[in-house]
Design a protein around this motif. Sequence first.
Motif, PDB file in Angstrom:
ATOM      1  N   ARG A  97      -8.484 -31.501  16.702  1.00 58.47           N
ATOM      2  CA  ARG A  97      -8.128 -30.216  17.312  1.00 58.47           C
ATOM      3  C   ARG A  97      -7.754 -30.456  18.777  1.00 58.47           C
ATOM      4  NH1 ARG A  97      -8.224 -29.139  12.661  1.00 58.47           N
ATOM      5  NH2 ARG A  97      -9.293 -27.438  11.569  1.00 58.47           N
ATOM      6  N   THR A  98      -6.769 -29.709  19.264  1.00 59.35           N
ATOM      7  CA  THR A  98      -6.238 -29.963  20.607  1.00 59.35           C
ATOM      8  C   THR A  98      -6.833 -28.989  21.633  1.00 59.35           C
ATOM      9  OG1 THR A  98      -4.185 -30.474  19.439  1.00 59.35           O
ATOM     10  CG2 THR A  98      -4.074 -30.377  21.842  1.00 59.35           C
ATOM     11  N   THR A 151      -7.323 -28.117  26.054  1.00 66.39           N
ATOM     12  CA  THR A 151      -7.008 -28.368  27.464  1.00 66.39           C
ATOM     13  C   THR A 151      -8.254 -28.856  28.197  1.00 66.39           C
ATOM     14  OG1 THR A 151      -5.453 -26.533  27.331  1.00 66.39           O
ATOM     15  CG2 THR A 151      -6.128 -27.221  29.558  1.00 66.39           C
ATOM     16  N   ASP A 155     -12.743 -25.349  27.733  1.00 66.42           N
ATOM     17  CA  ASP A 155     -13.045 -23.954  27.392  1.00 66.42           C
ATOM     18  C   ASP A 155     -12.495 -23.624  26.010  1.00 66.42           C
ATOM     19  OD1 ASP A 155     -14.067 -23.907  29.930  1.00 66.42           O
ATOM     20  OD2 ASP A 155     -12.505 -22.607  30.777  1.00 66.42           O
ATOM     21  N   VAL A 174     -11.897 -21.008  22.783  1.00 67.64           N
ATOM     22  CA  VAL A 174     -11.889 -19.652  22.250  1.00 67.64           C
ATOM     23  C   VAL A 174     -12.827 -19.641  21.051  1.00 67.64           C
ATOM     24  CG1 VAL A 174     -10.508 -17.830  21.185  1.00 67.64           C
ATOM     25  CG2 VAL A 174      -9.499 -19.284  22.958  1.00 67.64           C
ATOM     26  N   HIS A 178     -13.543 -17.690  17.849  1.00 69.31           N
ATOM     27  CA  HIS A 178     -12.751 -16.715  17.105  1.00 69.31           C
ATOM     28  C   HIS A 178     -13.353 -16.468  15.724  1.00 69.31           C
ATOM     29  CE1 HIS A 178     -10.937 -20.223  15.067  1.00 69.31           C
ATOM     30  NE2 HIS A 178     -10.900 -20.761  16.273  1.00 69.31           N
ATOM     31  N   VAL A 223     -13.001 -25.205  12.758  1.00 67.13           N
ATOM     32  CA  VAL A 223     -13.892 -26.320  13.071  1.00 67.13           C
ATOM     33  C   VAL A 223     -14.352 -26.240  14.532  1.00 67.13           C
ATOM     34  CG1 VAL A 223     -13.993 -28.843  13.253  1.00 67.13           C
ATOM     35  CG2 VAL A 223     -12.660 -27.781  11.416  1.00 67.13           C
ATOM     36  N   ALA A 224     -13.373 -26.235  15.439  1.00 69.04           N
ATOM     37  CA  ALA A 224     -13.696 -26.382  16.859  1.00 69.04           C
ATOM     38  C   ALA A 224     -14.324 -25.125  17.451  1.00 69.04           C
ATOM     39  CB  ALA A 224     -12.425 -26.751  17.626  1.00 69.04           C
ATOM     40  N   GLY A 225     -13.742 -23.965  17.124  1.00 68.01           N
ATOM     41  CA  GLY A 225     -14.295 -22.713  17.656  1.00 68.01           C
ATOM     42  C   GLY A 225     -15.762 -22.555  17.261  1.00 68.01           C
ATOM     43  N   ALA A 251      -1.450 -21.047  15.409  1.00 70.19           N
ATOM     44  CA  ALA A 251      -0.670 -20.114  14.594  1.00 70.19           C
ATOM     45  C   ALA A 251      -1.608 -19.248  13.773  1.00 70.19           C
ATOM     46  CB  ALA A 251       0.287 -20.870  13.674  1.00 70.19           C
ATOM     47  N   GLY A 290      -3.463 -17.452  11.050  1.00 71.20           N
ATOM     48  CA  GLY A 290      -3.646 -17.739   9.619  1.00 71.20           C
ATOM     49  C   GLY A 290      -3.454 -19.199   9.245  1.00 71.20           C
ATOM     50  N   GLU A 311      -5.275 -25.893  12.333  1.00 70.52           N
ATOM     51  CA  GLU A 311      -4.416 -26.693  13.218  1.00 70.52           C
ATOM     52  C   GLU A 311      -3.641 -27.778  12.472  1.00 70.52           C
ATOM     53  OE1 GLU A 311      -5.826 -27.970  17.081  1.00 70.52           O
ATOM     54  OE2 GLU A 311      -4.282 -29.507  17.152  1.00 70.52           O
TER      55      GLU A 311
HETATM   56  C1  LIG Z   1      -1.792 -28.500  24.010  1.00 72.63           C
HETATM   57  C2  LIG Z   1      -2.817 -27.491  23.453  1.00 72.63           C
HETATM   58  C3  LIG Z   1      -3.852 -27.062  24.259  1.00 72.63           C
HETATM   59  C4  LIG Z   1      -4.797 -26.140  23.777  1.00 72.63           C
HETATM   60  N1  LIG Z   1      -5.816 -25.746  24.594  1.00 72.63           N
HETATM   61  C5  LIG Z   1      -6.762 -24.902  24.123  1.00 72.63           C
HETATM   62  C6  LIG Z   1      -7.886 -24.536  24.933  1.00 72.63           C
HETATM   63  O1  LIG Z   1      -8.067 -25.015  26.050  1.00 72.63           O
HETATM   64  N2  LIG Z   1      -8.784 -23.650  24.420  1.00 72.63           N
HETATM   65  C7  LIG Z   1      -8.639 -23.123  23.148  1.00 72.63           C
HETATM   66  O2  LIG Z   1      -9.494 -22.342  22.714  1.00 72.63           O
HETATM   67  N3  LIG Z   1      -7.599 -23.469  22.356  1.00 72.63           N
HETATM   68  C8  LIG Z   1      -6.675 -24.348  22.812  1.00 72.63           C
HETATM   69  N4  LIG Z   1      -5.629 -24.722  22.003  1.00 72.63           N
HETATM   70  C9  LIG Z   1      -5.524 -24.097  20.681  1.00 72.63           C
HETATM   71  C10 LIG Z   1      -6.455 -24.747  19.632  1.00 72.63           C
HETATM   72  O3  LIG Z   1      -6.063 -26.101  19.437  1.00 72.63           O
HETATM   73  C11 LIG Z   1      -6.291 -23.978  18.321  1.00 72.63           C
HETATM   74  O4  LIG Z   1      -6.680 -22.643  18.509  1.00 72.63           O
HETATM   75  C12 LIG Z   1      -7.068 -24.582  17.147  1.00 72.63           C
HETATM   76  O5  LIG Z   1      -6.484 -24.089  15.965  1.00 72.63           O
HETATM   77  C13 LIG Z   1      -8.538 -24.257  17.147  1.00 72.63           C
HETATM   78  O6  LIG Z   1      -9.156 -24.941  16.094  1.00 72.63           O
HETATM   79  P1  LIG Z   1     -10.301 -24.305  15.164  1.00 72.63           P
HETATM   80  O7  LIG Z   1     -10.915 -25.438  14.432  1.00 72.63           O
HETATM   81  O8  LIG Z   1     -11.195 -23.425  15.977  1.00 72.63           O
HETATM   82  O9  LIG Z   1      -9.497 -23.367  14.164  1.00 72.63           O
HETATM   83  P2  LIG Z   1      -8.549 -23.866  12.960  1.00 72.63           P
HETATM   84  O10 LIG Z   1      -9.319 -24.566  11.909  1.00 72.63           O
HETATM   85  O11 LIG Z   1      -7.374 -24.581  13.512  1.00 72.63           O
HETATM   86  O12 LIG Z   1      -8.065 -22.460  12.372  1.00 72.63           O
HETATM   87  C14 LIG Z   1      -8.932 -21.629  11.580  1.00 72.63           C
HETATM   88  C15 LIG Z   1      -8.462 -20.178  11.666  1.00 72.63           C
HETATM   89  O13 LIG Z   1      -8.690 -19.697  13.010  1.00 72.63           O
HETATM   90  C16 LIG Z   1      -7.481 -19.164  13.547  1.00 72.63           C
HETATM   91  N5  LIG Z   1      -7.433 -19.462  14.986  1.00 72.63           N
HETATM   92  C17 LIG Z   1      -7.230 -20.661  15.577  1.00 72.63           C
HETATM   93  N6  LIG Z   1      -7.223 -20.542  16.916  1.00 72.63           N
HETATM   94  C18 LIG Z   1      -7.410 -19.232  17.170  1.00 72.63           C
HETATM   95  C19 LIG Z   1      -7.474 -18.485  18.369  1.00 72.63           C
HETATM   96  N7  LIG Z   1      -7.345 -19.046  19.588  1.00 72.63           N
HETATM   97  N8  LIG Z   1      -7.697 -17.159  18.278  1.00 72.63           N
HETATM   98  C20 LIG Z   1      -7.827 -16.562  17.079  1.00 72.63           C
HETATM   99  N9  LIG Z   1      -7.755 -17.215  15.903  1.00 72.63           N
HETATM  100  C21 LIG Z   1      -7.562 -18.542  15.953  1.00 72.63           C
HETATM  101  C22 LIG Z   1      -6.355 -19.857  12.778  1.00 72.63           C
HETATM  102  O14 LIG Z   1      -5.189 -19.080  12.765  1.00 72.63           O
HETATM  103  C23 LIG Z   1      -6.960 -20.017  11.404  1.00 72.63           C
HETATM  104  O15 LIG Z   1      -6.781 -18.833  10.648  1.00 72.63           O
HETATM  105  C24 LIG Z   1      -4.673 -25.641  22.457  1.00 72.63           C
HETATM  106  C25 LIG Z   1      -3.636 -26.106  21.632  1.00 72.63           C
HETATM  107  C26 LIG Z   1      -2.708 -27.011  22.129  1.00 72.63           C
HETATM  108  C27 LIG Z   1      -1.594 -27.487  21.214  1.00 72.63           C
END
Ligand SMILES: Cc1cc2nc3c(=O)[nH]c(=O)nc-3n(C[C@H](O)[C@H](O)[C@H](O)COP(=O)(O)OP(=O)(O)OC[C@H]3O[C@@H](n4cnc5c(N)ncnc54)[C@H](O)[C@@H]3O)c2cc1C
Length: 277
Positions: free
Chosen positions: A86-87, A89, A103, A105, A107, A112-114, A258, A260, A263
């Motif tokens: 997961r990416t 900042t 930091d 989010v 959500h 995984v990361a949240g 994106a 739904g 990553e």
């Molecule tokens: C260059 C770069 C820098 C980034 N920096 C940050 C950062 O500093 N902080 C940060 O929080 N994110 C950041 N992101 C975004 C982060 O990588 C994605 O939000 C990622 O999908 C989070 O992973 P996850 O495991 O929580 O959710 P995933 O397993 O990827 O997704 C699970 C579900 O959660 C939803 N979801 C994912 N992100 C969000 C969101 N932000 N709000 C609402 N729903 C969401 C998806 O649409 C999906 O339905 C960055 C992305 C990039 C490319």
Amino acid sequence: MAEPTARPKRLQRPQIVLEVVNRIQLSPHLVRIVAGGPGISAVEDNGKTDAYTKMLFAKPEAGLTPPYDMERLREELPLDLLPSRRTYTIRRFDLARGEVWIDFVVHGEAGVAGPWADHAKPGDVVVLGGIGGGYAPDPVADWYLFAGDDSAVPAIFSALEALPKDAVGTALIEVDSEADHLPVDAPEGVEVRWLHRDGAEAGTTTLLEDAVREVEWRPGRVDVFAHGERGAMKALRPYFTRERELEREQLSLSAYWAHGREEDKFQAEKREPIGTI
Ligand SMILES: Cc1cc2nc3c(=O)[nH]c(=O)nc-3n(C[C@H](O)[C@H](O)[C@H](O)COP(=O)(O)OP(=O)(O)OC[C@H]3O[C@@H](n4cnc5c(N)ncnc54)[C@H](O)[C@@H]3O)c2cc1C
């Protein structure tokens, strides 16, 4: 007949293994993980305000110890036990204190990361897969425009803090509600405007695009940084490139996530029409 060649190895970014030093709930939807430990000596500040890292998250049931040999694990483990990438900042490099801030989010329970950040505690392992990044405010710009949602708050705040004190411009930040506003040390001439989804799901509104279109276009050279949900970024790119005719160097714009999509899927789709911005 040509000799069969070995499958080319994917380039592996060097992994930096840290641990959670502190977890701070910044707002209802943003959690700061302060990470440090002996591995911090491998961290280098690249001077970019959008510096990012590809973090690796392993499931506890996989029983893995970092750094992870991804090439070997891909051959040995079922897909669902491989560490997830997961990416994020790097909100701040505080190498004098031996720390980086990231930091997240939060959500809900999807992903995984949240959820990891939501439940993280001191001592938990943090694995950074290298450090990249490409943007820092253009010092010769006449004004600055920032647009993003919660996921871009770390990069936008880092940029605002790096601007010269006499900089002017606008930062548009989409969050759920007033409870998600955060203080930032921005130049007086840069208006920080918060846009509220008011309970609507992130990634389902046109708030950001509408607000960008309403920004009063100042004279001179603008430097734009726009990052966030894919749909919003898809809508904004033609506005900047066709309607405002910005040059490539004036625009940093990409999708950070994106609606739904996990990553992995979202990153893979960048090579398909749906994911192209
Ligand atoms: C260059 C770069 C820098 C980034 N920096 C940050 C950062 O500093 N902080 C940060 O929080 N994110 C950041 N992101 C975004 C982060 O990588 C994605 O939000 C990622 O999908 C989070 O992973 P996850 O495991 O929580 O959710 P995933 O397993 O990827 O997704 C699970 C579900 O959660 C939803 N979801 C994912 N992100 C969000 C969101 N932000 N709000 C609402 N729903 C969401 C998806 O649409 C999906 O339905 C960055 C992305 C990039 C490319």
